[in-house]
Design a protein around this motif. Sequence first.
Motif, PDB file in Angstrom:
ATOM      1  N   LEU A  89       1.781  20.934 -53.784  1.00 24.89           N
ATOM      2  CA  LEU A  89       2.294  22.294 -53.561  1.00 24.89           C
ATOM      3  C   LEU A  89       1.400  23.283 -54.303  1.00 24.89           C
ATOM      4  O   LEU A  89       0.691  22.918 -55.241  1.00 24.89           O
ATOM      5  CB  LEU A  89       3.732  22.395 -54.081  1.00 24.89           C
ATOM      6  N   PHE A  90       1.453  24.545 -53.871  1.00 22.00           N
ATOM      7  CA  PHE A  90       0.718  25.581 -54.594  1.00 22.00           C
ATOM      8  C   PHE A  90       1.556  25.993 -55.799  1.00 22.00           C
ATOM      9  O   PHE A  90       2.635  26.577 -55.642  1.00 22.00           O
ATOM     10  CB  PHE A  90       0.461  26.788 -53.687  1.00 22.00           C
ATOM     11  N   ASP A  91       1.056  25.691 -57.010  1.00 20.14           N
ATOM     12  CA  ASP A  91       1.832  25.929 -58.240  1.00 20.14           C
ATOM     13  C   ASP A  91       2.156  27.401 -58.451  1.00 20.14           C
ATOM     14  O   ASP A  91       3.169  27.735 -59.057  1.00 20.14           O
ATOM     15  CB  ASP A  91       1.054  25.431 -59.465  1.00 20.14           C
ATOM     16  N   LEU A  93       2.772  29.654 -56.213  1.00 17.63           N
ATOM     17  CA  LEU A  93       3.708  30.224 -55.231  1.00 17.63           C
ATOM     18  C   LEU A  93       5.090  29.628 -55.439  1.00 17.63           C
ATOM     19  O   LEU A  93       5.211  28.457 -55.841  1.00 17.63           O
ATOM     20  CB  LEU A  93       3.260  29.899 -53.807  1.00 17.63           C
ATOM     21  N   ILE A  95       8.872  28.254 -53.983  1.00 18.68           N
ATOM     22  CA  ILE A  95       9.128  27.280 -52.917  1.00 18.68           C
ATOM     23  C   ILE A  95       9.147  27.966 -51.549  1.00 18.68           C
ATOM     24  O   ILE A  95       8.610  27.437 -50.574  1.00 18.68           O
ATOM     25  CB  ILE A  95      10.480  26.555 -53.187  1.00 18.68           C
ATOM     26  N   ASP A  97       7.496  30.620 -50.517  1.00 18.25           N
ATOM     27  CA  ASP A  97       6.137  30.923 -50.054  1.00 18.25           C
ATOM     28  C   ASP A  97       5.336  29.655 -49.755  1.00 18.25           C
ATOM     29  O   ASP A  97       4.458  29.661 -48.891  1.00 18.25           O
ATOM     30  CB  ASP A  97       5.409  31.795 -51.088  1.00 18.25           C
ATOM     31  N   ASN A  98       5.641  28.572 -50.469  1.00 22.60           N
ATOM     32  CA  ASN A  98       4.988  27.300 -50.158  1.00 22.60           C
ATOM     33  C   ASN A  98       5.331  26.849 -48.738  1.00 22.60           C
ATOM     34  O   ASN A  98       4.454  26.493 -47.957  1.00 22.60           O
ATOM     35  CB  ASN A  98       5.422  26.213 -51.146  1.00 22.60           C
ATOM     36  N   PHE A 101       3.971  29.110 -45.959  1.00 22.51           N
ATOM     37  CA  PHE A 101       2.510  29.263 -45.920  1.00 22.51           C
ATOM     38  C   PHE A 101       1.930  29.074 -44.505  1.00 22.51           C
ATOM     39  O   PHE A 101       1.236  29.943 -43.984  1.00 22.51           O
ATOM     40  CB  PHE A 101       1.866  28.283 -46.900  1.00 22.51           C
ATOM     41  N   LYS A 134       9.733  27.878 -58.894  1.00 21.59           N
ATOM     42  CA  LYS A 134       8.336  27.452 -58.844  1.00 21.59           C
ATOM     43  C   LYS A 134       8.296  25.916 -58.796  1.00 21.59           C
ATOM     44  O   LYS A 134       9.181  25.253 -59.358  1.00 21.59           O
ATOM     45  CB  LYS A 134       7.584  27.949 -60.092  1.00 21.59           C
ATOM     46  N   PRO A 135       7.292  25.324 -58.181  1.00 22.01           N
ATOM     47  CA  PRO A 135       7.224  23.863 -58.086  1.00 22.01           C
ATOM     48  C   PRO A 135       7.342  23.156 -59.441  1.00 22.01           C
ATOM     49  O   PRO A 135       7.890  22.058 -59.528  1.00 22.01           O
ATOM     50  CB  PRO A 135       5.846  23.610 -57.463  1.00 22.01           C
ATOM     51  N   LYS A 143       9.892  17.874 -55.089  1.00 23.60           N
ATOM     52  CA  LYS A 143       8.562  18.373 -54.678  1.00 23.60           C
ATOM     53  C   LYS A 143       8.125  17.691 -53.383  1.00 23.60           C
ATOM     54  O   LYS A 143       7.588  18.318 -52.482  1.00 23.60           O
ATOM     55  CB  LYS A 143       7.527  18.077 -55.769  1.00 23.60           C
ATOM     56  N   ARG A 150       7.310  21.862 -45.735  1.00 25.77           N
ATOM     57  CA  ARG A 150       6.127  22.678 -45.420  1.00 25.77           C
ATOM     58  C   ARG A 150       5.391  22.126 -44.196  1.00 25.77           C
ATOM     59  O   ARG A 150       4.952  22.874 -43.330  1.00 25.77           O
ATOM     60  CB  ARG A 150       5.188  22.710 -46.635  1.00 25.77           C
TER      61      ARG A 150
END
Length: 249
Positions: A89-91, A93, A95, A97-98, A101, A134-135, A143, A150
């Motif tokens: 995951l993008f740390d 961003l 959840i 926005d992840n 995406f 956040k992740p 996760k 996603r």
Amino acid sequence: MIKVENIRKRFGFKDVLCGVDFEVCNGETIVIIGSSGVGKSILLKNIAGLVKPDTGSVKIDAVDIVKCSPLELRETQKKIGYVFQEAALFDFLDIFDNVAFGLRTLTSLDEEEIKQRVVHCLSMVGLENIEHLKPSVLSGGMKKRVGLARAIAYQPKYILYDEPTTGLDPIMSDVISNLIINLKERLNITSIVVTHDMKSACKIADRIIMLYKGNIIFSGTPKETQNSKNEYVRQFVEGSSHGPILIDR
Ligand SMILES: Nc1ncnc2c1ncn2[C@@H]1O[C@H](COP(=O)(O)OP(=O)(O)OP(=O)(O)O)[C@@H](O)[C@H]1O
Ligand SMILES: [Mg+2]
């Protein structure tokens, strides 16, 4: 369809993939099994165009992604959802926005539609009211499920799952297995699933293939896999430390 032909990949002196061939028809779910370190993740990354094989071809709907232009590769990759083994995951961003995406970059949905899709996909993997987190504050299993949400959110034609149920409790593993079946039945999504979870493998697979020493040494239905006389397959299915696989290490 996906057609993998004679893929070879070497790292240093180690031949990881030594001429792998197989096809996945549209709407099919193929499960890849094999010991840790045998090259399952590398094979998936070759199919997604994230790693280039030394030789061989990977055709996705007749586009050879090994030889095509970077633009064609990017266009073809839009058809592929990828569930990474480590979630990835993008740390930076949250959840929401992840999961959003791919929807923002690959679809023309408006923000309200994106919101509905994100909430729906998170609920499909058993997660609710975590969009703002956040992740870094999620458990490993959470996760993993966000990574799944996603990948399925923009409804790609193909989904490659790298160990989707690893680290999940048995009930959640079954939820994810049912989700993979549901996506196939409702949206005709074609999947390749790497897993060590034989219960899930037998439930979701049309065909199971086993990778060993860089080659596919077995291909069969779940029933044929469970009843296989192949001693490598049998050892893996039984999860036994006795057998040829251990001797080869
Ligand atoms: N970028 C790399 N550079 C060097 N070696 C690599 C690289 N990527 C993978 N390998 C090696 O390739 C082999 C296969 O790795 P891979 O991650 O595909 O295994 P795996 O079958 O997915 O294992 P696991 O079940 O533990 O996830 C390993 O020996 C690994 O160290
Ligand atoms: Mg792996």
